[in-house]
Write a protein that holds these residues in place. Sequence first.
Motif, mmCIF file in Angstrom:
data_model
loop_
_atom_site.group_PDB
_atom_site.id
_atom_site.type_symbol
_atom_site.label_atom_id
_atom_site.label_comp_id
_atom_site.label_asym_id
_atom_site.label_seq_id
_atom_site.Cartn_x
_atom_site.Cartn_y
_atom_site.Cartn_z
ATOM 1 N N LEU A 30 1.146 6.943 -3.657
ATOM 2 C CA LEU A 30 0.861 5.510 -3.560
ATOM 3 C C LEU A 30 -0.185 5.227 -2.483
ATOM 4 C CD1 LEU A 30 4.464 3.992 -3.782
ATOM 5 C CD2 LEU A 30 2.807 4.340 -5.635
ATOM 6 N N SER A 31 -1.095 4.295 -2.805
ATOM 7 C CA SER A 31 -2.098 3.844 -1.842
ATOM 8 C C SER A 31 -2.548 2.446 -2.266
ATOM 9 C CB SER A 31 -3.291 4.815 -1.797
ATOM 10 O OG SER A 31 -3.922 4.894 -3.063
ATOM 11 N N ASP A 79 -8.846 -4.097 -3.636
ATOM 12 C CA ASP A 79 -8.443 -5.494 -3.817
ATOM 13 C C ASP A 79 -7.038 -5.769 -3.302
ATOM 14 O OD1 ASP A 79 -6.862 -4.222 -5.664
ATOM 15 O OD2 ASP A 79 -7.608 -5.328 -7.403
ATOM 16 N N GLY A 80 -6.401 -4.755 -2.707
ATOM 17 C CA GLY A 80 -5.073 -4.936 -2.150
ATOM 18 C C GLY A 80 -3.935 -4.573 -3.071
ATOM 19 N N SER A 81 -4.223 -4.332 -4.337
ATOM 20 C CA SER A 81 -3.174 -3.949 -5.281
ATOM 21 C C SER A 81 -2.740 -2.508 -5.029
ATOM 22 C CB SER A 81 -3.656 -4.114 -6.720
ATOM 23 O OG SER A 81 -4.785 -3.277 -6.960
ATOM 24 N N VAL A 82 -1.611 -2.132 -5.618
ATOM 25 C CA VAL A 82 -1.060 -0.796 -5.416
ATOM 26 C C VAL A 82 -1.682 0.174 -6.418
ATOM 27 C CG1 VAL A 82 1.027 0.613 -5.334
ATOM 28 C CG2 VAL A 82 1.100 -1.785 -4.608
ATOM 29 N N ARG A 83 -2.169 1.273 -5.892
ATOM 30 C CA ARG A 83 -2.679 2.347 -6.756
ATOM 31 C C ARG A 83 -1.597 3.400 -6.897
ATOM 32 N NH1 ARG A 83 -4.685 7.393 -6.167
ATOM 33 N NH2 ARG A 83 -6.125 8.108 -7.787
ATOM 34 N N ILE A 84 -1.223 3.693 -8.142
ATOM 35 C CA ILE A 84 -0.196 4.701 -8.417
ATOM 36 C C ILE A 84 -0.899 6.003 -8.784
ATOM 37 C CG2 ILE A 84 1.775 5.325 -9.866
ATOM 38 C CD1 ILE A 84 2.285 2.336 -10.250
ATOM 39 N N GLY A 85 -0.919 6.934 -7.850
ATOM 40 C CA GLY A 85 -1.627 8.184 -8.071
ATOM 41 C C GLY A 85 -0.807 9.222 -8.799
ATOM 42 N N SER A 100 13.606 0.664 -11.365
ATOM 43 C CA SER A 100 13.642 -0.050 -10.089
ATOM 44 C C SER A 100 12.841 0.696 -9.025
ATOM 45 C CB SER A 100 15.096 -0.199 -9.620
ATOM 46 O OG SER A 100 15.891 -0.824 -10.614
ATOM 47 N N PRO A 101 12.517 0.035 -7.914
ATOM 48 C CA PRO A 101 11.846 0.735 -6.815
ATOM 49 C C PRO A 101 12.736 1.809 -6.201
ATOM 50 C CG PRO A 101 11.570 -1.644 -6.621
ATOM 51 C CD PRO A 101 12.594 -1.424 -7.692
ATOM 52 N N ALA A 102 12.124 2.714 -5.465
ATOM 53 C CA ALA A 102 12.862 3.789 -4.799
ATOM 54 C C ALA A 102 13.871 3.212 -3.816
ATOM 55 C CB ALA A 102 11.896 4.714 -4.077
ATOM 56 N N THR A 120 4.268 8.052 4.586
ATOM 57 C CA THR A 120 3.884 7.152 5.669
ATOM 58 C C THR A 120 4.641 5.830 5.563
ATOM 59 O OG1 THR A 120 2.087 6.110 4.435
ATOM 60 C CG2 THR A 120 1.578 8.158 5.638
ATOM 61 N N ALA A 121 4.586 5.059 6.612
ATOM 62 C CA ALA A 121 5.225 3.740 6.602
ATOM 63 C C ALA A 121 4.584 2.842 5.553
ATOM 64 C CB ALA A 121 5.126 3.101 7.987
ATOM 65 N N GLU A 122 3.262 2.954 5.397
ATOM 66 C CA GLU A 122 2.591 2.143 4.382
ATOM 67 C C GLU A 122 3.053 2.532 2.990
ATOM 68 O OE1 GLU A 122 -1.880 0.669 3.147
ATOM 69 O OE2 GLU A 122 -1.625 2.746 3.800
ATOM 70 N N GLN A 123 3.192 3.821 2.713
ATOM 71 C CA GLN A 123 3.656 4.256 1.396
ATOM 72 C C GLN A 123 5.072 3.767 1.128
ATOM 73 O OE1 GLN A 123 2.869 8.457 1.923
ATOM 74 N NE2 GLN A 123 1.118 8.392 0.521
ATOM 75 N N ALA A 124 5.923 3.784 2.145
ATOM 76 C CA ALA A 124 7.276 3.262 1.976
ATOM 77 C C ALA A 124 7.248 1.775 1.653
ATOM 78 C CB ALA A 124 8.089 3.518 3.241
ATOM 79 N N GLN A 125 6.340 1.052 2.285
ATOM 80 C CA GLN A 125 6.207 -0.377 2.008
ATOM 81 C C GLN A 125 5.712 -0.610 0.588
ATOM 82 O OE1 GLN A 125 3.274 -2.360 4.416
ATOM 83 N NE2 GLN A 125 4.019 -4.408 3.936
ATOM 84 N N LEU A 126 4.717 0.166 0.163
ATOM 85 C CA LEU A 126 4.193 0.024 -1.193
ATOM 86 C C LEU A 126 5.244 0.381 -2.239
ATOM 87 C CD1 LEU A 126 0.651 1.643 -0.714
ATOM 88 C CD2 LEU A 126 1.212 -0.794 -0.841
ATOM 89 N N ALA A 127 6.107 1.342 -1.917
ATOM 90 C CA ALA A 127 7.122 1.786 -2.875
ATOM 91 C C ALA A 127 8.070 0.665 -3.265
ATOM 92 C CB ALA A 127 7.903 2.960 -2.297
#
Length: 299
Positions: free
Chosen positions: A204-205, A209-215, A233-235, A250-257
């Motif tokens: 995840l990144s 444009d601020g949207s979530v990219r699912i790699g 559902s989310p993790a 990372t903390a950002e990835q956890a937030q995006l998840a």
Amino acid sequence: TAATTTSPALQYTGSTPTSKWFGSSEALHFSTVGVRRRLWDFSRTAYLIRDAQGRVGIADRLGTDRKEDLQSHELLATLPPIDPAQLGDPSFRQDYGLRYNYMAGAMANGIASEELVIALGRAGMLASFGAGGLVSQRIERAIDRIQAELPNGPYAFNLIHSPNEVALERDATALFLRKGIKVIEASAFMDLTPFVVYYRVAGLSRNPDGSVRIGNRVIAKVSRLPVAEKFMSPAPEALLRQLMAEGQITAEQAQLAASVPMADDIPVEAESGGPTDNRSLGCPSPPRPRLRRRVQSTR
């Protein structure tokens, strides 16, 4: 008024036609073999006709340059051409880089082989290598070969839940991330594990444009509705905190998840034994769309 007409190859039940077909006798097929061959050719229009003797057949074209062979028969129906690439949701093709909306699921121990994955990938379909039950060295050889043959995909690798051999699931996850595998088919999961969550969230990144990219895409093959709900559902926060504490995300990835489901697509599995409890396909399939709508309404 509806009427039924029967021929050796076809039966027609319908109203009296008002249209006519014009063409050559060479375009007509009345035998079972001829009708079957014509109907299997989806790339061309087929015309269902009935001649003066009441025989129902198929014509594969209209018109003729030979006036002496021009025939006219009742036109019962017209079957337009269908390209298999038109079938299914176009977003599935776009997400996985496919030509056709078809996927061959994994069969463990390499039964779903490199040859299968490569052949279907070249044909524009998705196949999942049967990595379940294999050691990481064997899986890595398969990855190297498939990536060499399909450098731009499409392909997937199976991540099978291994509660009695945790190292297999752990090592396969680490290998998929190290080798840049972007699509996995998760199977036999009865609950989410740190390994499948790690694979998903590590990809995840944020887009510009601020949207979530699912790699890292996950196709979760399930038979039970409670398991399907977990992947819709989310993790879970507890697993995200654990992975953060271990330094794997990372903390950002956890937030995006928190804003994306665990899986991109969820096929239904049936009659496989093991985790499906030998359930028929009719049991888990109908309730699944209702579950999806309920989960979506809460997010």
